[in-house]
Design an enzyme around this catalytic site. Sequence first.
Site, mmCIF file in Angstrom:
data_model
loop_
_atom_site.group_PDB
_atom_site.id
_atom_site.type_symbol
_atom_site.label_atom_id
_atom_site.label_comp_id
_atom_site.label_asym_id
_atom_site.label_seq_id
_atom_site.Cartn_x
_atom_site.Cartn_y
_atom_site.Cartn_z
ATOM 1 N N ARG A 158 19.315 43.593 -50.192
ATOM 2 C CA ARG A 158 19.629 42.502 -51.118
ATOM 3 C C ARG A 158 18.917 42.643 -52.473
ATOM 4 O O ARG A 158 19.496 42.400 -53.533
ATOM 5 C CB ARG A 158 19.186 41.184 -50.464
ATOM 6 C CG ARG A 158 19.114 39.976 -51.386
ATOM 7 C CD ARG A 158 18.599 38.772 -50.604
ATOM 8 N NE ARG A 158 18.185 37.657 -51.441
ATOM 9 C CZ ARG A 158 18.942 36.599 -51.686
ATOM 10 N NH1 ARG A 158 20.152 36.516 -51.210
ATOM 11 N NH2 ARG A 158 18.477 35.610 -52.418
ATOM 12 N N HIS A 195 22.849 40.795 -56.264
ATOM 13 C CA HIS A 195 22.378 41.080 -54.906
ATOM 14 C C HIS A 195 23.160 42.265 -54.354
ATOM 15 O O HIS A 195 24.394 42.256 -54.329
ATOM 16 C CB HIS A 195 22.558 39.848 -54.018
ATOM 17 C CG HIS A 195 21.554 38.776 -54.323
ATOM 18 N ND1 HIS A 195 21.850 37.442 -54.288
ATOM 19 C CD2 HIS A 195 20.244 38.875 -54.668
ATOM 20 C CE1 HIS A 195 20.757 36.747 -54.602
ATOM 21 N NE2 HIS A 195 19.776 37.592 -54.839
ATOM 22 N N ALA A 196 22.431 43.262 -53.900
ATOM 23 C CA ALA A 196 23.022 44.560 -53.576
ATOM 24 C C ALA A 196 24.130 44.484 -52.530
ATOM 25 O O ALA A 196 25.189 45.072 -52.699
ATOM 26 C CB ALA A 196 21.912 45.502 -53.110
ATOM 27 N N GLU A 199 26.161 42.247 -51.683
ATOM 28 C CA GLU A 199 27.323 41.406 -51.956
ATOM 29 C C GLU A 199 28.393 42.237 -52.671
ATOM 30 O O GLU A 199 28.721 42.018 -53.832
ATOM 31 C CB GLU A 199 26.864 40.171 -52.752
ATOM 32 C CG GLU A 199 25.854 39.354 -51.939
ATOM 33 C CD GLU A 199 25.059 38.319 -52.737
ATOM 34 O OE1 GLU A 199 25.382 38.068 -53.910
ATOM 35 O OE2 GLU A 199 24.097 37.750 -52.165
ATOM 36 N N TYR A 213 20.166 25.268 -50.551
ATOM 37 C CA TYR A 213 18.804 24.786 -50.551
ATOM 38 C C TYR A 213 18.165 25.074 -51.883
ATOM 39 O O TYR A 213 18.726 25.770 -52.701
ATOM 40 C CB TYR A 213 18.016 25.445 -49.407
ATOM 41 C CG TYR A 213 18.070 24.594 -48.172
ATOM 42 C CD1 TYR A 213 17.115 23.594 -48.009
ATOM 43 C CD2 TYR A 213 19.071 24.729 -47.236
ATOM 44 C CE1 TYR A 213 17.159 22.767 -46.903
ATOM 45 C CE2 TYR A 213 19.127 23.912 -46.125
ATOM 46 C CZ TYR A 213 18.169 22.933 -45.963
ATOM 47 O OH TYR A 213 18.212 22.117 -44.891
ATOM 48 N N HIS A 264 28.292 35.819 -56.845
ATOM 49 C CA HIS A 264 27.565 36.185 -55.632
ATOM 50 C C HIS A 264 28.538 36.077 -54.461
ATOM 51 O O HIS A 264 29.680 35.667 -54.601
ATOM 52 C CB HIS A 264 26.387 35.222 -55.411
ATOM 53 C CG HIS A 264 25.234 35.451 -56.322
ATOM 54 N ND1 HIS A 264 24.065 36.037 -55.912
ATOM 55 C CD2 HIS A 264 25.064 35.175 -57.641
ATOM 56 C CE1 HIS A 264 23.225 36.119 -56.924
ATOM 57 N NE2 HIS A 264 23.801 35.601 -58.006
ATOM 58 N N SER A 265 28.047 36.442 -53.270
ATOM 59 C CA SER A 265 28.805 36.140 -52.064
ATOM 60 C C SER A 265 27.787 35.864 -50.966
ATOM 61 O O SER A 265 26.661 36.351 -51.038
ATOM 62 C CB SER A 265 29.713 37.305 -51.665
ATOM 63 O OG SER A 265 28.991 38.329 -51.016
ATOM 64 N N ASN A 295 17.425 37.276 -58.216
ATOM 65 C CA ASN A 295 17.828 35.884 -58.425
ATOM 66 C C ASN A 295 16.722 34.890 -58.086
ATOM 67 O O ASN A 295 16.971 33.705 -57.907
ATOM 68 C CB ASN A 295 19.098 35.560 -57.632
ATOM 69 C CG ASN A 295 19.982 34.568 -58.376
ATOM 70 O OD1 ASN A 295 19.946 34.520 -59.621
ATOM 71 N ND2 ASN A 295 20.744 33.766 -57.650
ATOM 72 N N ARG A 296 15.499 35.376 -58.013
ATOM 73 C CA ARG A 296 14.307 34.530 -57.963
ATOM 74 C C ARG A 296 13.342 34.950 -59.059
ATOM 75 O O ARG A 296 12.228 34.476 -59.117
ATOM 76 C CB ARG A 296 13.601 34.642 -56.602
ATOM 77 C CG ARG A 296 14.445 34.244 -55.404
ATOM 78 C CD ARG A 296 14.740 32.746 -55.369
ATOM 79 N NE ARG A 296 15.546 32.405 -54.206
ATOM 80 C CZ ARG A 296 16.874 32.518 -54.127
ATOM 81 N NH1 ARG A 296 17.561 32.968 -55.183
ATOM 82 N NH2 ARG A 296 17.517 32.180 -53.035
ATOM 83 N N GLU A 355 29.908 31.673 -55.370
ATOM 84 C CA GLU A 355 29.808 32.424 -54.114
ATOM 85 C C GLU A 355 31.235 32.685 -53.648
ATOM 86 O O GLU A 355 31.943 31.762 -53.245
ATOM 87 C CB GLU A 355 29.041 31.610 -53.057
ATOM 88 C CG GLU A 355 27.618 31.227 -53.454
ATOM 89 C CD GLU A 355 26.598 32.330 -53.161
ATOM 90 O OE1 GLU A 355 26.984 33.369 -52.601
ATOM 91 O OE2 GLU A 355 25.413 32.125 -53.502
HETATM 92 N N1 ARG Z 1 22.920 32.439 -52.940
HETATM 93 C C1 ARG Z 1 22.264 32.308 -54.207
HETATM 94 C C2 ARG Z 1 20.866 32.844 -54.071
HETATM 95 O O1 ARG Z 1 20.257 32.680 -53.034
HETATM 96 C C3 ARG Z 1 22.278 30.895 -54.637
HETATM 97 C C4 ARG Z 1 21.651 30.605 -55.948
HETATM 98 C C5 ARG Z 1 21.905 29.183 -56.335
HETATM 99 N N2 ARG Z 1 21.342 28.824 -57.619
HETATM 100 C C6 ARG Z 1 20.142 28.331 -57.789
HETATM 101 N N3 ARG Z 1 19.763 28.053 -58.985
HETATM 102 N N4 ARG Z 1 19.348 28.083 -56.809
HETATM 103 O O2 ARG Z 1 20.367 33.466 -54.962
HETATM 104 ZN ZN ZN Z 2 23.623 36.506 -53.931
#
Ligand code: ARG
Ligand code: ZN
Length: 510
Positions: free
Chosen positions: A260, A205-206, A208, A382, A329-330, A276-277, A405
């Site tokens: 991000r 994530h940019a 962070e 979440y 991450h942060s 990260n999605r 994090e």
């Molecule tokens: N802050 C991270 C994000 O939003 C948390 C990722 C947590 N890991 C997960 N598998 N959901 O990308």
């Molecule tokens: Zn992140």
Amino acid sequence: MRFEPSACATDEPANTTPVTEENESFTENFPTDGENKNVEEQYADYSGAQVFSVKLKSSEHKRMFQQLEDRELIDVWLHKRSKKRSRAEFMVLRENMQEVLSLFYEADIQPKIVIPNMQRLIEKEKKAETLTNSTLRSGHGMNWNEYHRYSTIHSFLLHYANAYPDICTLKTIGKTVENRDIQMLKISSGGNENKTAIFIDGGMHAREWITPAAVTYIIKELVDNRAKYRSFVDDVDFHIVPLVNVDGYEYSHTRDRLWRKNRADLWGPCNGVDLNRNFGYKWGTSGSSFIGCSQIYRGSAGFSEPESKAIRDYIMESTANFQAYLSFHSYGQLILYPYGYANNELPSDADDLKRLGNAAASAVRKLSKTRYTVGNSAEVLYRSSGASDDWAKGEAGIKYSYVIELSDTGKYGFMLPERLIKPTAADALEIVKVVADEVMGLYEKKGLTMILEAKLNASKILEDDFRLVERRPRSESRGVASHWRPPPLSPGRSHPLVWPPGSCVVMRLA
Ligand code: ARG
Ligand code: ZN
């Protein structure tokens, strides 16, 4: 029941390896790149924007908060759940301020101001950077007193690869959307191919910024002080990508400090996919968005993005015996383990992940008093699907997969002051050390075998009575067969067989 260590005589070398153990969303109301898509000169202006913290005590509160998020009136920076109430931090832009505050007022929630003047904080950070930029720096130009651009990180990696060719290898594992190199530095003292390996990444994530800083610090420490960390640097290979999202990172330096996502050019008004999605394990199931303007836009398909693909391909094509995956991450000071894609989806060895996470957290606390919370990511934060840690665990089969994090817990959030880089990076290194200590010498992979040893003093044996002697390829463990008596233990069940007290067994678990 108890047993003496190494009490059993075997014809195996009794190698004693002990068995131990943001949900973020955002919006195009924010000065990202919607209206400025072609105006490259503009730097996102956050004048009038503020960051708040709220406690959400009831389900109505949580619902109301969710609506603000869905309507893209707030940018959620951190959302931490606990049993009864959750705490959230979020940024509100000037144009939404009145509406948001009156909605909170109506709901009888009092947000606390955390960052009263976002723009001033951004400008202060910029000033600090230019001030120290003028100071002369050694060789690669890297230090941990300030945040650096990609070019400095790049020359730092090059410098290490050139200066220590016997242990450092630099590899470009892929190209970003904008054609920049994604680089991986491998630290290895050589040795056999079954050697345990750890994969580490940062900068997915940019905004962070602390994460590439901390990960480069880890590289520097492991290499410069390898004599000090010899116990595991000799036994573990490290595959390290300090900056995954190079384009987004550069964009956060030049255009929008709070960017991000990556810099994918989408068809609609907004750019960027949340890397990260975008990982292709349970991709798109929950806690991600199909809307391009969302901060958690998952992309058009799992691994649609070259940055996430580069990591997947590197790990999948590698012959390394990866036992840990650490994604930095942060912020929030959290050590999170899978799965995050759904509630109550825990891997079968979640206890191991929790135990090692706790061990890392207490080591950090001892080092610096920094407190890390350990837990399942869907529970502590979440749900979010398509994250790299879920993929590393569920698809790549890497046992110890974590999202870490880093600091802080909200005072500065993504805008962590430069004077906190070193202490935060030292905490990160401490976590890596604990994980490395745990996984070194673990050879368990598909087709490998665990050799367990127990001294039996009672007629009934439990799984806990066994001590791990070694894990090694099945082909090499034939000598054990003669000691092998009972059928493999079924996990979590006591063994029904009756043994004469004092018997000595070595078992294999397939
Ligand atoms: N802050 C991270 C994000 O939003 C948390 C990722 C947590 N890991 C997960 N598998 N959901 O990308
Ligand atoms: Zn992140």
